[in-house]
Design an enzyme around this catalytic site. Sequence first.
Site, PDB file in Angstrom:
ATOM      1  N   LYS A 147       0.854  -1.191   0.000  1.00  0.00           N
ATOM      2  CA  LYS A 147       0.000   0.000   0.000  1.00  0.00           C
ATOM      3  C   LYS A 147       0.886   1.235   0.000  1.00  0.00           C
ATOM      4  CE  LYS A 147      -3.960   1.940   2.555  1.00  0.00           C
ATOM      5  NZ  LYS A 147      -4.877   1.726   3.702  1.00  0.00           N
ATOM      6  N   SER A 204      -9.737   1.524   2.724  1.00  0.00           N
ATOM      7  CA  SER A 204      -8.913   2.355   1.867  1.00  0.00           C
ATOM      8  C   SER A 204      -7.824   1.589   1.113  1.00  0.00           C
ATOM      9  CB  SER A 204      -8.245   3.446   2.704  1.00  0.00           C
ATOM     10  OG  SER A 204      -7.365   2.861   3.676  1.00  0.00           O
ATOM     11  N   SER A 213      -9.904  -0.955   6.928  1.00  0.00           N
ATOM     12  CA  SER A 213      -9.345  -0.730   5.601  1.00  0.00           C
ATOM     13  C   SER A 213      -8.577  -1.897   5.013  1.00  0.00           C
ATOM     14  CB  SER A 213      -8.437   0.511   5.614  1.00  0.00           C
ATOM     15  OG  SER A 213      -9.218   1.668   5.730  1.00  0.00           O
TER      16      SER A 213
END
Length: 476
Positions: free
Chosen positions: A79, A154, A178
Amino acid sequence: MIQPFGTATDIAAAVRSGQISASFVVDQHLGQIAQLEDEICAFNIVTVEQARSRANEIDAQIAAGEDPGPLAGVPVALKDNLCTRGIPTTCSSRILEGWKPPYDATVVELLHQAGAVIIGKTNMDEFAMGSSTENSAFRPTRNPHNLSRVPGGSSGGSAAAVAAGFTPIALGSDTGGSIRQPAALCGVVGVKPTYGRVSRYGLVAFASSLDQIGPFTKTVADAALVTDVIARPDGRDSTSISEPAQSTARVLHEGVAGLRVGVVAELCGEGIDSDVAARLQEAVAALEEAGAQIGQASVPAAIYGLSAYYLIAPAEASSNLARYDGVRYGLRVAANSSPAMNIATRSAGFGEEVKRRIMLGTYALSAGYYDAYYGKAQKVRTLIIQDFAQAWEEFDLLLSPTSPTTAFLLGERTADPMAMYMSDVCTVPVNLTGQTAMSVPYGCGDDGLPVGVQIMAPALGEPVMFRAAAVLEASL
């Protein structure tokens, strides 16, 4: 879920034994990315040359009779809020566009030591603020199962990368769900470890008392393998748990016979789609058939979790994001004075959702409102912790849906922040308590899209949680 090249466990075993080369594995996955990435948009950057160079290093180690580690030759996506030395780390925000950290996050170092190959940085909601990966400053990510749907957020880019077969492993961060929510929507395994179990050193902070790093994988065994690699004490993180972690991979075959499993009533009622609820009941039946003792659990204060979270998290974010001032690093918009430059930089650099949360957090912390909002939210957090503590006296594990719905349409909730926030109603309570949870794929909804079941365990309860996850996976 697409699995063209096998699991991480299989790949590492084949590379370590010399059956295949790390270079071959990397080229396979780069080919998959080249074929589908333009449609899915999972990555902010694909590190082609670095990945091939790293694969060559691993092949040289194998040729010399050395063991690169338990993740030998396995591609991993990160990420884009995890610092990578010399590789851009943007948090999918214009304010950090092009910034290259001078150091690696601890988890990146641990992956390297285990023989992994970093294959790219994945798209995300800006500064991890969102539930659909539509808040990225660059472009939205699409769900590999249906390109008209969101992948969740996210960490949507990481979830989509694993679901699309771009990589067998990806790391994300989980502040209010997330990792687990996009794992559910993309039909992959997603793990939020106990707070402090995985070092946050090198993770760009959103809400420091809530953030935790964890893996996305195709299988429960792969998730256990990665968790065992990254769950290490770290003196550079003051919140890191100093005791060594118990292995999760070694207990996967111990089953659930005799375990007490509670279904959380407050997370299974209004707002949960009927097809999602049906999959949860099938998962409960599978655990009961495997020998678990099933009961109904109650965590009364959990119904206030979302309200408390959306005061605490923005308050911490308003403090953490104050460092992006146009002076130290990242974007700088020229102006006639320093205050004007600060305003111009932040106005241009932050997206609408980030601005919304900064303003909400600043308001909650302001004089005259601190006790009424932030202070009260912290009291609610304490109540949630206490209610979970009572539930753990009766149960070893707790279950709920991961997401109230399957993946929704791109653009469906962007104009309604409250509808978007409700995507995290089942996942937020675990972040407020610091305990561990994971999402396991369990069939599909009426629309044919994946459904995830959330397994929750007390702090440091990862081994027993993974035992239940393995049983659910096998039951399918």
